[in-house]
Design an enzyme around this catalytic site. Structure first.
Site, PDB file in Angstrom:
ATOM      1  N   TYR A  18       0.842  -1.198  -0.008  1.00 46.32           N
ATOM      2  CA  TYR A  18      -0.062  -0.035   0.067  1.00 46.32           C
ATOM      3  C   TYR A  18       0.861   1.360  -0.094  1.00 46.32           C
ATOM      4  CZ  TYR A  18      -4.147  -2.851   0.545  1.00 46.32           C
ATOM      5  OH  TYR A  18      -5.264  -3.694   0.385  1.00 46.32           O
ATOM      6  N   GLU A  60      -7.655  -7.771   5.214  1.00 52.85           N
ATOM      7  CA  GLU A  60      -6.704  -8.880   4.613  1.00 52.85           C
ATOM      8  C   GLU A  60      -5.838  -9.627   5.734  1.00 52.85           C
ATOM      9  OE1 GLU A  60      -4.936  -6.264   1.760  1.00 52.85           O
ATOM     10  OE2 GLU A  60      -6.845  -5.779   0.990  1.00 52.85           O
ATOM     11  N   TYR A 111     -13.531 -18.914  -4.796  1.00 49.59           N
ATOM     12  CA  TYR A 111     -12.520 -19.054  -5.893  1.00 49.59           C
ATOM     13  C   TYR A 111     -11.239 -18.757  -5.566  1.00 49.59           C
ATOM     14  CZ  TYR A 111     -12.154 -13.827  -4.811  1.00 49.59           C
ATOM     15  OH  TYR A 111     -11.822 -12.710  -4.353  1.00 49.59           O
ATOM     16  N   ARG A 126      -5.571 -14.261 -12.629  1.00 44.52           N
ATOM     17  CA  ARG A 126      -7.010 -14.116 -12.838  1.00 44.52           C
ATOM     18  C   ARG A 126      -7.901 -15.256 -11.762  1.00 44.52           C
ATOM     19  NH1 ARG A 126      -5.259 -10.905 -15.649  1.00 44.52           N
ATOM     20  NH2 ARG A 126      -5.415 -10.632 -17.879  1.00 44.52           N
ATOM     21  N   SER A 129     -13.734 -19.748 -10.050  1.00 38.37           N
ATOM     22  CA  SER A 129     -14.478 -20.259  -8.868  1.00 38.37           C
ATOM     23  C   SER A 129     -14.364 -21.682  -8.865  1.00 38.37           C
ATOM     24  CB  SER A 129     -16.036 -20.076  -9.395  1.00 38.37           C
ATOM     25  OG  SER A 129     -16.358 -18.896  -9.792  1.00 38.37           O
ATOM     26  N   GLY A 202     -21.301 -17.785 -15.860  1.00 37.61           N
ATOM     27  CA  GLY A 202     -21.429 -17.470 -14.290  1.00 37.61           C
ATOM     28  C   GLY A 202     -21.970 -18.724 -13.443  1.00 37.61           C
ATOM     29  N   PRO A 205     -20.027 -20.679  -9.836  1.00 40.83           N
ATOM     30  CA  PRO A 205     -20.166 -20.419  -8.484  1.00 40.83           C
ATOM     31  C   PRO A 205     -21.074 -21.458  -7.856  1.00 40.83           C
ATOM     32  CG  PRO A 205     -20.004 -18.459  -9.254  1.00 40.83           C
ATOM     33  CD  PRO A 205     -19.926 -19.209 -10.421  1.00 40.83           C
ATOM     34  N   PHE A 317     -17.773 -11.349 -12.529  1.00 40.32           N
ATOM     35  CA  PHE A 317     -16.381 -11.787 -13.167  1.00 40.32           C
ATOM     36  C   PHE A 317     -15.690 -10.733 -13.926  1.00 40.32           C
ATOM     37  CE2 PHE A 317     -17.673 -16.462 -13.684  1.00 40.32           C
ATOM     38  CZ  PHE A 317     -17.833 -16.716 -12.421  1.00 40.32           C
TER      39      PHE A 317
END
Ligand SMILES: Cc1cc2nc3c(=O)[nH]c(=O)nc-3n(C[C@H](O)[C@H](O)[C@H](O)COP(=O)(O)OP(=O)(O)OC[C@H]3O[C@@H](n4cnc5c(N)ncnc54)[C@H](O)[C@@H]3O)c2cc1C
Length: 326
Positions: A18, A60, A111, A126, A129, A202, A205, A317
């Site tokens: 960051y 996180e 995912y 990338r 899922s 889609g 999932p 997505f």
């Protein structure tokens, strides 16, 4: 924020990064806006940046801790055990841990990130899922090779880099870099009726959730709605039917824009998804995934039918423009 934090965790982002982003983002702001960036403006941007960054860093840290790893230590080597063609453009990779150690559990709907080195030397990452039933020995992902196409405004959209790379180059025995599972579109562990709505790729999932429901003998009432261009292009088509048949309280409706010579029936329809005749029980929890225009149209119909917005869970997505489009 939770969605961004999950994606960051799947990329292995750490707090020190960051500081780097801050440095270059603020240099860019000054370069573009020039003298408009007074000390007061710079201080205000700075405050907003660190407000968001600190929130994400905290979220996180919690995600890494829940996964039992040091911050950023999310990447694992996996080997392709099998590859199964789902439709002409979509392939399922069954991935096994290269070190043979048991894989961590994941929640249905989550995912993984997949990292590849492309021919130009760039490392690209990338998300895909998890579609398989819960397993400690393998994970399954399905990748649709995104084709080059001409958009309605006449501009060209190139073939997707990573999806085509995986589709063309990843075969049995090959190793690939895969993250631990993350994602906040997860099947809640309660007894509310479920409505799973998807279009195109889609479906992934939803297939993950259905595999979990079927494997655990979950008695929930489930309605599965899926829209696709044609049965031939519908990835996981046969598996979807089989999963629904295994669940005592599941019903399915499918819509195809092109049915070929096949006749429409009670649950297979010609045309675009139409939820007007679908029964929606009170307290139904909806899970939604597909192209953004599809999801916005389904959400509008659901809200007209008094489904509260907080009962509609979705995955995008791509860049998450759902909120701004809504
Ligand atoms: C949480 C999550 C889960 C996902 N799950 C799945 C899944 O299960 N299965 C699956 O197949 N995908 C899934 N995706 C999508 C996946 O992560 C990738 O986005 C997808 O495979 C496309 O990646 P790509 O590298 O092939 O395409 P990219 O190269 O990233 O291109 C993406 C799009 O941008 C267009 N584009 C790129 N460059 C330009 C340009 N210069 N001008 C105009 N247009 C351009 C491309 O034509 C393409 O349509 C998921 C995404 C997320 C966020």
């Amino acid at each position: 924020m939770s969605r961004i934090a999950n994606k960051h965790a799947s990329l292995g982002i750490t707090a020190d990064q960051y500081v780097i982003v801050h440095k270059y983002l603020f240099e860019a702001i000054v370069e573009v806006l020039g003298e408009a960036v007074t000390p007061e403006v710079a201080a205000a941007w700075d405050e907003v940046y660190w407000l968001m960054a600190d929130t994400l860093i905290g979220l996180e840290a919690d995600l890494y801790s829940a996964s039992g790893v040091q911050a950023g230590d999310v990447w694992r080597r996996m080997v392709v055990g099998r590859r199964v063609l789902q439709s002409a453009d979509t392939v399922t990779f069954i991935l096994e841990p290269a070190d043979g150690e048991p894989l961590p559990a994941y929640r249905p709907g989550q995912y993984v990130s997949v990292g590849v080195r492309l021919p130009d030397g760039a490392r690209q990452i990338r998300q895909y899922s998890l579609v398989g039933a819960p397993s400690q020995s393998e994970w399954q992902i399905s990748v649709k090779a995104v084709p080059a196409q001409t958009l309605p405004d006449g501009s060209a959209s190139p073939a997707g880099e990573v999806s085509n790379h995986l589709y063309r180059n990843l075969f049995e025995g090959d190793e690939v870099s895969v993250s631990l599972p993350f994602g906040d579109l997860v099947l809640e562990d309660d007894d509310a009726p479920l409505l799973l709505v998807s279009a195109g790729i889609g479906c992934t999932p939803m297939i993950g959730m259905l595999n979990h429901l079927a494997a655990t003998g979950d008695p929930r009432q489930v309605s599965v709605l899926h829209a696709d261009r044609s049965p031939a292009q519908h990835a996981h088509r046969a598996e979807l039917t089989e999963l629904v048949q295994r669940m005592p309280f599941a019903v399915m409706h499918r819509w195809y824009e092109d049915l070929g010579t096949r006749a429409a029936g009670d649950t297979t329809h010609l045309g675009r998804a139409d939820l007007s005749a679908v029964q929606i029980e009170p307290d139904t929890q909806v899970y939604l995934c597909g192209p953004l225009p599809f999801m916005l149209s389904v959400r509008e119909t659901l809200m007209e039918r008094q489904v509260p917005a907080e009962h509609i869970h979705y995955e995008v997505f791509g860049p998450d423009s759902w909120a701004s489009a809504g």
